[in-house]
Design an enzyme around this catalytic site. Structure first.
Site, PDB file in Angstrom:
ATOM      1  CD1 TRP A 356       1.088  -0.135   2.883  1.00  0.00           C
ATOM      2  CD2 TRP A 356      -0.642   1.050   3.659  1.00  0.00           C
ATOM      3  NE1 TRP A 356       1.409   0.294   4.153  1.00  0.00           N
ATOM      4  CE2 TRP A 356       0.370   1.032   4.660  1.00  0.00           C
ATOM      5  CE3 TRP A 356      -1.811   1.736   3.928  1.00  0.00           C
ATOM      6  CZ2 TRP A 356       0.227   1.676   5.879  1.00  0.00           C
ATOM      7  CZ3 TRP A 356      -1.940   2.377   5.152  1.00  0.00           C
ATOM      8  CH2 TRP A 356      -0.933   2.343   6.104  1.00  0.00           C
ATOM      9  CG  ASP A 357       4.873   0.776   1.173  1.00  0.00           C
ATOM     10  OD1 ASP A 357       4.083  -0.176   1.341  1.00  0.00           O
ATOM     11  OD2 ASP A 357       5.877   0.937   1.868  1.00  0.00           O
ATOM     12  CD  GLU A 495       2.920  -5.405   8.511  1.00  0.00           C
ATOM     13  OE1 GLU A 495       2.146  -5.255   7.563  1.00  0.00           O
ATOM     14  OE2 GLU A 495       4.124  -5.640   8.383  1.00  0.00           O
ATOM     15  CE  LYS A 615       6.147  -3.284  11.026  1.00  0.00           C
ATOM     16  NZ  LYS A 615       6.008  -4.124   9.850  1.00  0.00           N
ATOM     17  CD  GLN A 616       2.918   0.234   9.853  1.00  0.00           C
ATOM     18  OE1 GLN A 616       3.505  -0.836   9.878  1.00  0.00           O
ATOM     19  NE2 GLN A 616       2.751   0.925   8.745  1.00  0.00           N
TER      20      GLN A 616
HETATM   21  C1  BGC Z   1       4.975  -1.992   6.964  1.00  0.00           C
HETATM   22  C2  BGC Z   1       3.920  -1.880   5.902  1.00  0.00           C
HETATM   23  C3  BGC Z   1       4.583  -1.566   4.575  1.00  0.00           C
HETATM   24  C4  BGC Z   1       5.648  -2.592   4.272  1.00  0.00           C
HETATM   25  C5  BGC Z   1       6.392  -2.288   2.985  1.00  0.00           C
HETATM   26  C6  BGC Z   1       6.022  -2.991   6.558  1.00  0.00           C
HETATM   27  O1  BGC Z   1       7.043  -3.014   7.494  1.00  0.00           O
HETATM   28  O2  BGC Z   1       4.399  -2.403   8.179  1.00  0.00           O
HETATM   29  O3  BGC Z   1       2.992  -0.878   6.243  1.00  0.00           O
HETATM   30  O4  BGC Z   1       3.642  -1.557   3.559  1.00  0.00           O
HETATM   31  O5  BGC Z   1       6.583  -2.602   5.312  1.00  0.00           O
HETATM   32  O6  BGC Z   1       7.036  -1.068   3.061  1.00  0.00           O
END
Ligand code: BGC
Length: 801
Positions: A356-357, A495, A615-616
């Site tokens: 989704w970046d 996640e 995590k984020q």
């Molecule tokens: C993040 C995701 C991201 C992915 C690729 C993961 O560590 O949690 O949000 O899409 O990295 O960059």
């Protein structure tokens, strides 16, 4: 601008830092990219040469923990860099040893990345036992105007002695994907069918193909030397082709070896088969000085299209981020069928997959290179059939886009991943991040708002948006007890939480981010249904079999999706408030860096699912996507009141419970904190800026840059700090006071206006619209309307909030 503002120099050779520097010194043109590796040596602990072409994937099955595991990878292509050399001083019967950075004869090393000219220069000096010094300057580029070409010019200078240098310039097909230690149990041998050869003119070539996707790959290399007069021969083995030359060396007189390489694949459009195309390209290529000049001009043009005037170190880092963004997705991308690879074309982490970046990348590109955004959205549109199929298999309607996407748009997320801390393979449920669909919907809408490209919105954009909305509506289930619709069994942007503690099935219910963005996507889809011209609407509705009743249902879901709360705050998901509190101080004291809290807890036999620890940004992502008024509007539509106090308390709550295990997290937090005017916004801004250059995630940048975070920092300045929104044909501005960066400017393209300039200086805002025959720009500064006619500028004082 001082020279330093446009260059990154690494003084000295440091094997420990080499892989990180290789990633940060990658050169590319959107079509392919090559890591900044030393050409004198092969892949080894300190070195990882890698060349990746956008969209060239291959799928292999490996056995992991006794189970077959299928993975699709962005393929490490044959290495075009190899250039080995050794000297033979006059009178010596045989040449000395091959020289390379790890050789004890190395006495100096410097690597400089020149962002303005997009070249990498490596300077090395060697001294042999008899005190004879040789300096070697290698400059390389991956051509921005001729996207199939790369060039390497190496200049040798003998200091005070004469003799010759023997140079072996090669193409090495004996490569595999082995750049990420965690993947070492996976099969990385993606190439097969090697052939090598040479032409009368000394051009060497190598061709091969990927093992299962069958993509043909060909490289051809032309070498020229000055002065001439040495010997030359060709040395071909099964997987490598070498041109071996000797060049006379006179004291202090530079001797040059130019290597010009063409790379073609069978995915290239309007080309003959790859080998013919590559041979033709090197035959036609002009001499190196002309290639350098045309490359510089192409970059000059690019830099002119995107300007961020930010002073100091922040400006310097932002320029590096912009450079890597433009090397991964450039105007050439507009002709390719590719998505946004999360780690750039800079390494093999996440296998070159598309997540989704793009949510952090397209909003920036929209305001500079809308054609590129359109192409990246078209990548998603071409994979709409795969997303529909995935939805059907999941028992849903519409389109379920994959969490990780590669060549054909099927779900590429692995089912198990390795926790390097415990050595255990653990189940990976990240594919339940269906919110990726909302990111695509959001980007479709943003692209249209910024570019005014109604043609796209009404065709491909509409198909995607409606099918994503349909997926959300079919995912929602009515809960009579709550009198609300619920979306269950998902994973949010955080996640780390992928299940309820002790639950037998993965997934969480009512993820606030998922539900709010779903409601937003449904509303935009309905808005589009209402505004589509009749000539477009009818065929589209027929093709999608979209009835009035179904649209009524969407409307109902868009108004009655559930958003959970606990103690007056927005809950990340239902039940979040009942989770345990983590002993943050204790974990920090024990482990220091706790970004990968998931791995730490798993290795202790515990799970992050038990704790209020993210995590984020997850809930807070809402403050990233939507301005406060827009967000309050979506909540209002759902029947919830979101006022400043609730939002601020929500921000506080999650800020204290997030470990920033993703580089995206700092970007989002900087943005959200700036929007709520908190003094610590810049702390996160700085963390986001240093994410890759300081490798804050501990070794991950060496495996590829974090493109979303890099682009996110650019957009933080462009839209986050300025409050710039392109909504309803109006430019909305609401600068956030950041004392550490109170004076800056951005230049962007908006609808038909190219080169709009926005300058912020403490409490003043200046908007300049270049001369044209287009309509005046309608803008609002903190809600106050004003217009700027083409060819004029307006400077306004910032109204009080
Ligand atoms: C993040 C995701 C991201 C992915 C690729 C993961 O560590 O949690 O949000 O899409 O990295 O960059």
């Amino acid at each position: 601008m001082t020279a330093r503002a446009w260059t990154w120099t690494y003084e000295g050779y440091d094997p420990e830092a080499e892989r990180l520097r290789e990633a940060l010194c990658t050169l590319g043109n959107g079509r392919f990219a090559t890591r900044g590796a030393a050409p004198e040596t092969r892949c080894g602990p300190a070195h990882y040469p890698g060349t990746y072409a956008a969209g060239v994937y291959n799928r292999l099955t490996s056995t992991v923990a006794g189970r077959p595991v299928e993975n699709e990878d962005l393929v490490n292509l044959p290495d075009w860099l190899p250039l080995r050399y050794r000297i033979r001083p006059a009178g010596d019967p045989a040449p000395g040893p091959w020289l390379f950075p790890d050789h004890p004869q190395l006495t100096g090393h410097r690597r400089t990345l020149d962002l303005r000219r997009a070249t990498l220069t490596r300077w090395s000096s060697y001294e042999d036992g008899a005190g004879r010094r040789l300096t070697v300057t290698e400059r390389r580029l991956v051509h921005m105007a001729e996207p199939d070409l790369a060039v390497q010019r190496t200049v040798f200078t003998a200091e005070g002695w004469s003799g010759e240098v023997e140079v072996a310039a090669g193409l090495d097909g004996d490569v595999r994907n082995s750049g990420v230690a965690r993947y070492r149990e996976l099969d990385g041998a993606h190439l097969t069918g090697w052939e090598t050869g040479s032409g009368d003119d000394g051009v060497i070539w190598l061709r091969c193909r990927t093992r299962t996707s069958g993509t043909g790959i060909a490289l051809a290399a032309r070498t020229r030397t000055a002065p001439r007069g040495g010997t030359a021969r060709t040395d071909l083995t099964g997987r490598r082709a070498w041109r071996v030359l000797t060049v006379p060396l006179a004291p202090g007189a530079p001797a040059t070896v130019d290597k010009t390489v063409a790379l073609h694949t069978s995915l290239d459009r309007a080309r003959a088969e790859p080998l013919t195309a590559a041979l033709e390209a090197v035959r036609r290529a002009p001499a190196v000085p002309r290639l350098l000049a045309s490359h510089h001009r192409a970059w000059q043009h690019l830099w002119g299209q995107v300007r961020l005037d930010v002073p100091g170190d922040a400006g310097r880092i932002l320029r590096l981020h912009l450079f890597h963004l433009l090397q991964t997705v450039s105007p050439h991308t507009a002709r390719l069928d590719v998505g946004v690879p999360a780690r750039g074309l800079h390494g093999e982490a996440y296998r070159g997959h598309v997540f989704w970046d793009e949510l952090f990348v397209l909003p920036f590109l929209n305001l500079h290179f809308p054609e590129v955004s359109r192409a990246l959205l078209s990548y998603r549109h071409r994979r709409l059939p795969a997303a529909r199929e995935a939805a059907r298999e999941a028992g849903r309607a519409g389109a379920m886009y994959p969490w990780q996407s590669g060549s054909d748009g099927r779900e590429e997320t692995q089912r198990v991943h390795l926790n390097p801390r415990s050595g255990r393979w653990v189940p990976d449920h990240s594919r339940l991040q269906h919110h990726v669909g909302s990111a695509i919907a959001y980007n479709v809408w943003q692209y249209w708002q910024a570019s005014g490209d109604t043609g796209f919105l009404h065709t491909k954009g509409a198909e995607m948006l409606l099918e994503i909305a349909r997926f959300w509506a079919s995912s929602a289930n009515w809960d009579p007890a709550l009198a609300r619709y619920r979306i269950r069994g998902v994973v949010g942007p955080d996640e780390y939480h992928d299940a309820y503690p002790g639950a037998g099935r993965p997934g969480l219910d009512d993820n606030a981010y998922t539900n709010v963005t779903a409601a937003w996507a449904l509303s935009r889809a309905l808005e589009l249904c209402r505004t589509l011209p009749e000539a477009r609407r009818r065929p589209l509705f027929e093709r999608l079999d979209l009835s009035h009743d179904e649209r009524q249902y969407w409307d109902d879901v868009a108004h009655r999706l559930h958003v959970p709360y606990h103690r007056g705050l927005i809950s990340q998901f239902a039940g979040y408030g009942e989770l345990a509190e983590l002993d943050w101080a204790g974990y920090r004291a024990r482990y220091g860096d706790i970004r990968r809290l998931d791995r730490i807890l798993e290795s202790e036999g515990d799970t992050v699912n038990r704790y209020q620890a993210s995590k984020q940004a997850d809930v807070l992502m809402l403050g990233y996507l939507f301005s406060p008024s827009e967000l309050a509007g979506v909540f209002g539509q759902l029947g919830y009141r979101l006022d400043d106090d609730v939002w601020r308390a929500t921000v506080d709550h999650y800020l204290r419970r997030t470990c920033h295990g993703s580089t995206l997290s700092a970007v989002v937090h900087a943005w959200v904190l700036a929007r709520v005017r908190r003094d610590d916004a810049w702390t996160y801004g700085e963390e986001a800026l240093t994410g890759d250059i300081a490798d804050v995630q501990g070794g991950t940048t060496a495996e590829g840059i974090h493109l979303g975070a890099m682009a996110g920092t650019l957009d933080f300045v462009q839209r986050g700090m300025t409050g710039l929104e392109t909504r309803d044909r109006v430019l909305w501005l609401d600068p956030a006071p950041i004392p550490q960066l109170s004076k800056f400017g951005v230049r962007f393209r908006y609808r038909r206006h190219r080169g709009i300039e926005l300058r912020i200086r403490a409490d003043r805002v200046r908007l300049t619209v270049p001369d044209s025959e287009h309509a005046a720009v309608r803008a609002r500064l903190r809600g106050r309307p004003f217009t700027v006619a083409p060819g004029t500028a307006r400077e306004l004082e910032l109204p009080e909030v």
